[in-house]
Design a protein around this motif. Sequence first.
Motif, PDB file in Angstrom:
ATOM      1  N   LEU A   1       0.653  -0.958  -0.112  1.00  0.00           N
ATOM      2  CA  LEU A   1       0.034  -0.006   0.011  1.00  0.00           C
ATOM      3  C   LEU A   1       0.850   1.412   0.035  1.00  0.00           C
ATOM      4  O   LEU A   1       1.914   1.077   0.684  1.00  0.00           O
ATOM      5  N   GLN A   2       0.329   2.412  -0.589  1.00  0.00           N
ATOM      6  CA  GLN A   2       1.033   3.450  -0.577  1.00  0.00           C
ATOM      7  C   GLN A   2       0.293   4.763   0.021  1.00  0.00           C
ATOM      8  O   GLN A   2      -1.059   4.742  -0.730  1.00  0.00           O
ATOM      9  N   ILE A   3       0.517   5.313   0.839  1.00  0.00           N
ATOM     10  CA  ILE A   3      -0.021   6.481   1.309  1.00  0.00           C
ATOM     11  C   ILE A   3       0.621   7.521   0.654  1.00  0.00           C
ATOM     12  O   ILE A   3       2.021   7.897   0.656  1.00  0.00           O
ATOM     13  N   ASN A   4      -0.099   8.549   0.279  1.00  0.00           N
ATOM     14  CA  ASN A   4       0.401   9.713  -0.532  1.00  0.00           C
ATOM     15  C   ASN A   4       1.339  10.533   0.062  1.00  0.00           C
ATOM     16  O   ASN A   4       1.152  10.737   1.310  1.00  0.00           O
ATOM     17  N   GLY A   5       2.541  10.533  -0.343  1.00  0.00           N
ATOM     18  CA  GLY A   5       3.667  11.198   0.265  1.00  0.00           C
ATOM     19  C   GLY A   5       4.715  10.524   1.156  1.00  0.00           C
ATOM     20  O   GLY A   5       5.514  11.029   1.662  1.00  0.00           O
ATOM     21  N   GLU A   6       4.398   9.103   1.111  1.00  0.00           N
ATOM     22  CA  GLU A   6       4.989   8.093   1.841  1.00  0.00           C
ATOM     23  C   GLU A   6       5.683   7.062   0.909  1.00  0.00           C
ATOM     24  O   GLU A   6       4.955   6.881   0.034  1.00  0.00           O
ATOM     25  N   ALA A   7       6.592   6.196   1.448  1.00  0.00           N
ATOM     26  CA  ALA A   7       7.078   5.350   0.737  1.00  0.00           C
ATOM     27  C   ALA A   7       6.148   3.945   0.924  1.00  0.00           C
ATOM     28  O   ALA A   7       5.080   3.991   1.832  1.00  0.00           O
ATOM     29  N   GLU A   8       6.068   3.134  -0.224  1.00  0.00           N
ATOM     30  CA  GLU A   8       5.222   1.964  -0.264  1.00  0.00           C
ATOM     31  C   GLU A   8       5.404   1.186   1.326  1.00  0.00           C
ATOM     32  O   GLU A   8       6.699   1.024   1.683  1.00  0.00           O
ATOM     33  N   ARG A   9       4.259   0.607   1.652  1.00  0.00           N
ATOM     34  CA  ARG A   9       4.418  -0.416   2.839  1.00  0.00           C
ATOM     35  C   ARG A   9       3.896  -1.677   2.482  1.00  0.00           C
ATOM     36  O   ARG A   9       3.006  -1.821   1.878  1.00  0.00           O
ATOM     37  N   THR A  10       5.092  -2.606   2.778  1.00  0.00           N
ATOM     38  CA  THR A  10       4.387  -3.989   2.281  1.00  0.00           C
ATOM     39  C   THR A  10       3.863  -4.909   3.581  1.00  0.00           C
ATOM     40  O   THR A  10       4.141  -4.427   4.742  1.00  0.00           O
ATOM     41  N   LEU A  11       2.686  -5.475   3.043  1.00  0.00           N
ATOM     42  CA  LEU A  11       1.634  -6.101   4.038  1.00  0.00           C
ATOM     43  C   LEU A  11       1.579  -7.523   3.954  1.00  0.00           C
ATOM     44  O   LEU A  11       1.489  -8.168   2.616  1.00  0.00           O
ATOM     45  N   GLY A  12       1.781  -8.349   4.956  1.00  0.00           N
ATOM     46  CA  GLY A  12       1.465  -9.647   5.035  1.00  0.00           C
ATOM     47  C   GLY A  12       0.640 -10.424   6.039  1.00  0.00           C
ATOM     48  O   GLY A  12      -0.142  -9.360   6.589  1.00  0.00           O
ATOM     49  N   PRO A  13       0.256 -11.495   6.139  1.00  0.00           N
ATOM     50  CA  PRO A  13      -0.603 -11.854   7.035  1.00  0.00           C
ATOM     51  C   PRO A  13      -0.571 -11.536   8.411  1.00  0.00           C
ATOM     52  O   PRO A  13       0.654 -11.079   9.105  1.00  0.00           O
ATOM     53  N   GLY A  14      -1.644 -10.661   9.037  1.00  0.00           N
ATOM     54  CA  GLY A  14      -1.670 -10.273  10.306  1.00  0.00           C
ATOM     55  C   GLY A  14      -1.537  -8.734  10.181  1.00  0.00           C
ATOM     56  O   GLY A  14      -1.545  -7.970  11.189  1.00  0.00           O
ATOM     57  N   ASP A  15      -0.615  -8.247   9.208  1.00  0.00           N
ATOM     58  CA  ASP A  15      -0.518  -6.682   9.067  1.00  0.00           C
ATOM     59  C   ASP A  15      -1.640  -5.946   8.821  1.00  0.00           C
ATOM     60  O   ASP A  15      -2.471  -6.447   7.873  1.00  0.00           O
ATOM     61  N   TRP A  16      -1.805  -4.827   9.470  1.00  0.00           N
ATOM     62  CA  TRP A  16      -2.955  -4.013   9.251  1.00  0.00           C
ATOM     63  C   TRP A  16      -2.563  -2.259   9.218  1.00  0.00           C
ATOM     64  O   TRP A  16      -1.487  -2.078   9.621  1.00  0.00           O
ATOM     65  N   MET A  17      -3.584  -1.597   8.653  1.00  0.00           N
ATOM     66  CA  MET A  17      -3.374  -0.147   8.609  1.00  0.00           C
ATOM     67  C   MET A  17      -4.551   0.483   9.100  1.00  0.00           C
ATOM     68  O   MET A  17      -5.650  -0.039   8.503  1.00  0.00           O
ATOM     69  N   MET A  18      -4.577   1.590   9.474  1.00  0.00           N
ATOM     70  CA  MET A  18      -5.702   2.414   9.894  1.00  0.00           C
ATOM     71  C   MET A  18      -5.481   3.573   8.915  1.00  0.00           C
ATOM     72  O   MET A  18      -4.557   4.413   9.101  1.00  0.00           O
ATOM     73  N   ILE A  19      -6.281   3.775   8.041  1.00  0.00           N
ATOM     74  CA  ILE A  19      -6.147   5.016   6.744  1.00  0.00           C
ATOM     75  C   ILE A  19      -7.355   6.022   7.089  1.00  0.00           C
ATOM     76  O   ILE A  19      -8.535   5.977   7.223  1.00  0.00           O
ATOM     77  N   PRO A  20      -6.748   7.120   7.700  1.00  0.00           N
ATOM     78  CA  PRO A  20      -7.789   8.213   8.207  1.00  0.00           C
ATOM     79  C   PRO A  20      -8.478   8.759   6.809  1.00  0.00           C
ATOM     80  O   PRO A  20      -8.195   8.806   5.706  1.00  0.00           O
TER      81      PRO A  20
END
Length: 128
Positions: free
Chosen positions: A70-89
């Motif tokens: 996933l990429q958040i605008n202005g940030e580096a891409e984040r790799t997510l695997g099983p169990g990884d989560w993100m809260m996107i405002p």
Amino acid sequence: MSVPAGNLLAGLPSGALADEIFTTLTESAASSGTVRIERILSTGQASPDGFWYDQDWDEFVLVVQGAARLQINGEAERTLGPGDWMMIPARRRHRVAWTDPAAPTVWLAVHIGEQKQPPQAAGKGEDQ
């Protein structure tokens, strides 16, 4: 009244999908809008170049199985695997940069505060 239940890993595809599959698991009204929980199946799909989601509601995403970036605008891409989560405002532009083409990626997405639009009356569409 029956209680909704299921298995996020049921019915996974054995091969690549032409498009991602979005399945609403449950939806309910809350004081700040609707809370909608969905399962997303990806098999190598990504957001088109230059496309950004820009939602009016918060979104919690969890990778249950597979892998994604996933990429958040202005940030580096984040790799997510099983169990990884993100809260996107809300209003935080984001995009899916990559999902694993070799195995299904199963996401759990919780949309918080989504405002449902009332259906348009006949003859009142934008092109009228």
